[in-house]
Design a protein around this motif. Structure first.
Motif, PDB file in Angstrom:
ATOM      1  N   GLN A 124       0.862  -1.182   0.000  1.00 43.26           N
ATOM      2  CA  GLN A 124       0.000   0.000   0.000  1.00 43.26           C
ATOM      3  C   GLN A 124       0.897   1.230   0.000  1.00 43.26           C
ATOM      4  OE1 GLN A 124      -3.558   0.545  -0.074  1.00 43.26           O
ATOM      5  NE2 GLN A 124      -2.560   2.458  -0.604  1.00 43.26           N
ATOM      6  N   ALA A 125       0.845   2.020  -1.052  1.00 45.23           N
ATOM      7  CA  ALA A 125       1.632   3.246  -1.106  1.00 45.23           C
ATOM      8  C   ALA A 125       1.077   4.238  -0.093  1.00 45.23           C
ATOM      9  CB  ALA A 125       1.596   3.848  -2.510  1.00 45.23           C
ATOM     10  N   GLY A 126       1.936   5.089   0.378  1.00 48.11           N
ATOM     11  CA  GLY A 126       1.540   6.128   1.310  1.00 48.11           C
ATOM     12  C   GLY A 126       2.311   7.392   0.992  1.00 48.11           C
ATOM     13  N   PHE A 127       2.073   8.416   1.769  1.00 45.74           N
ATOM     14  CA  PHE A 127       2.747   9.684   1.532  1.00 45.74           C
ATOM     15  C   PHE A 127       4.095   9.748   2.241  1.00 45.74           C
ATOM     16  CE2 PHE A 127      -1.827  10.524   1.018  1.00 45.74           C
ATOM     17  CZ  PHE A 127      -1.798  10.793  -0.337  1.00 45.74           C
ATOM     18  N   SER A 128       4.377   8.775   3.093  1.00 50.84           N
ATOM     19  CA  SER A 128       5.682   8.653   3.724  1.00 50.84           C
ATOM     20  C   SER A 128       5.892   7.170   4.033  1.00 50.84           C
ATOM     21  CB  SER A 128       5.748   9.496   5.001  1.00 50.84           C
ATOM     22  OG  SER A 128       4.849   9.008   5.968  1.00 50.84           O
ATOM     23  N   PRO A 129       7.077   6.736   4.244  1.00 51.82           N
ATOM     24  CA  PRO A 129       8.327   7.462   4.086  1.00 51.82           C
ATOM     25  C   PRO A 129       8.644   7.689   2.612  1.00 51.82           C
ATOM     26  CG  PRO A 129       8.791   5.163   4.509  1.00 51.82           C
ATOM     27  CD  PRO A 129       7.290   5.340   4.601  1.00 51.82           C
ATOM     28  N   HIS A 130       9.712   8.441   2.366  1.00 51.84           N
ATOM     29  CA  HIS A 130      10.107   8.743   0.987  1.00 51.84           C
ATOM     30  C   HIS A 130      10.395   7.454   0.219  1.00 51.84           C
ATOM     31  CE1 HIS A 130      11.907  10.695  -2.426  1.00 51.84           C
ATOM     32  NE2 HIS A 130      13.001   9.979  -2.249  1.00 51.84           N
ATOM     33  N   ALA A 131      11.055   6.500   0.854  1.00 51.04           N
ATOM     34  CA  ALA A 131      11.360   5.201   0.249  1.00 51.04           C
ATOM     35  C   ALA A 131      10.868   4.110   1.195  1.00 51.04           C
ATOM     36  CB  ALA A 131      12.862   5.062   0.024  1.00 51.04           C
ATOM     37  N   PHE A 132      10.312   3.057   0.623  1.00 51.38           N
ATOM     38  CA  PHE A 132       9.787   1.938   1.415  1.00 51.38           C
ATOM     39  C   PHE A 132      10.394   0.650   0.867  1.00 51.38           C
ATOM     40  CE2 PHE A 132       6.695  -1.392   2.394  1.00 51.38           C
ATOM     41  CZ  PHE A 132       6.517  -1.189   3.747  1.00 51.38           C
ATOM     42  N   PRO A 133      11.384   0.077   1.543  1.00 50.82           N
ATOM     43  CA  PRO A 133      12.037  -1.121   1.008  1.00 50.82           C
ATOM     44  C   PRO A 133      11.221  -2.390   1.280  1.00 50.82           C
ATOM     45  CG  PRO A 133      13.060  -0.493   3.069  1.00 50.82           C
ATOM     46  CD  PRO A 133      12.025   0.564   2.765  1.00 50.82           C
ATOM     47  N   LEU A 134      11.225  -3.281   0.318  1.00 53.31           N
ATOM     48  CA  LEU A 134      10.676  -4.619   0.494  1.00 53.31           C
ATOM     49  C   LEU A 134      11.880  -5.556   0.516  1.00 53.31           C
ATOM     50  CD1 LEU A 134       8.313  -6.629   0.606  1.00 53.31           C
ATOM     51  CD2 LEU A 134       8.462  -6.750  -1.886  1.00 53.31           C
ATOM     52  N   LEU A 135      12.117  -6.169   1.650  1.00 53.57           N
ATOM     53  CA  LEU A 135      13.319  -6.974   1.823  1.00 53.57           C
ATOM     54  C   LEU A 135      13.038  -8.450   1.592  1.00 53.57           C
ATOM     55  CD1 LEU A 135      14.561  -5.252   5.091  1.00 53.57           C
ATOM     56  CD2 LEU A 135      15.162  -4.691   2.733  1.00 53.57           C
TER      57      LEU A 135
END
Length: 142
Positions: free
Chosen positions: A92-103
């Motif tokens: 789910q995209a959001g307005f933060s954080p700037h980058a969201f890593p999927l590990l």
């Protein structure tokens, strides 16, 4: 739904075959919940999520692998007959954080390959696009 923060929704197991997938679902009962179990045009589609939900992609792959490893030979034949096997990770995209890593660890990637599972990542937008404002009405009112 809160769209302020991006987050991982879950990792679904999606199976597609020309043969009946219900025996696989019956074997996995209790470890998974069905999201879709359908037949359209002779194509069987089974989408599952882990129960309870996993907390990471590595955990999801590990738990799906544990389920696979308990399959008796006749159900491995059903698994092998699938024309598509996929772990679909929803984000789910959001307005933060700037980058969201999927590990995903190298071990999880190796397990995906061993099980002949492709990895799909589905990104959902934070919210529907707002309707366009009527600027012409404001311009004439001024």
């Amino acid at each position: 739904m809160n769209f302020d923060e991006a987050h991982r929704l879950g990792a679904e197991l999606e199976l597609v075959a020309r043969s009946n997938l219900h025996p696989l679902f019956e074997h996995m009962a209790g470890a998974v919940n069905p999201l879709r179990n359908s037949i359209e045009g002779g194509i069987h589609t089974l989408w599952l999520e882990l129960a309870p939900s996993e907390t990471s992609l590595d955990e999801a792959v590990s738990r799906y692998a544990a389920i696979f490893d308990t399959l008796p030979p006749e159900l491995r034949a059903v698994w092998n007959s699938c024309t598509d096997r996929c772990v679909n990770v929803g984000l789910q995209a959001g307005f933060s954080p700037h980058a969201f890593p999927l590990l995903a660890s190298s071990g999880a990637i190796a397990e995906l390959a061993r099980l002949r599972l492709r990895l799909q990542i589905t990104l959902y937008s934070p919210e529907p696009k707002p309707p366009m404002a009527d600027h012409s009405a404001r311009a004439t009112a001024a």
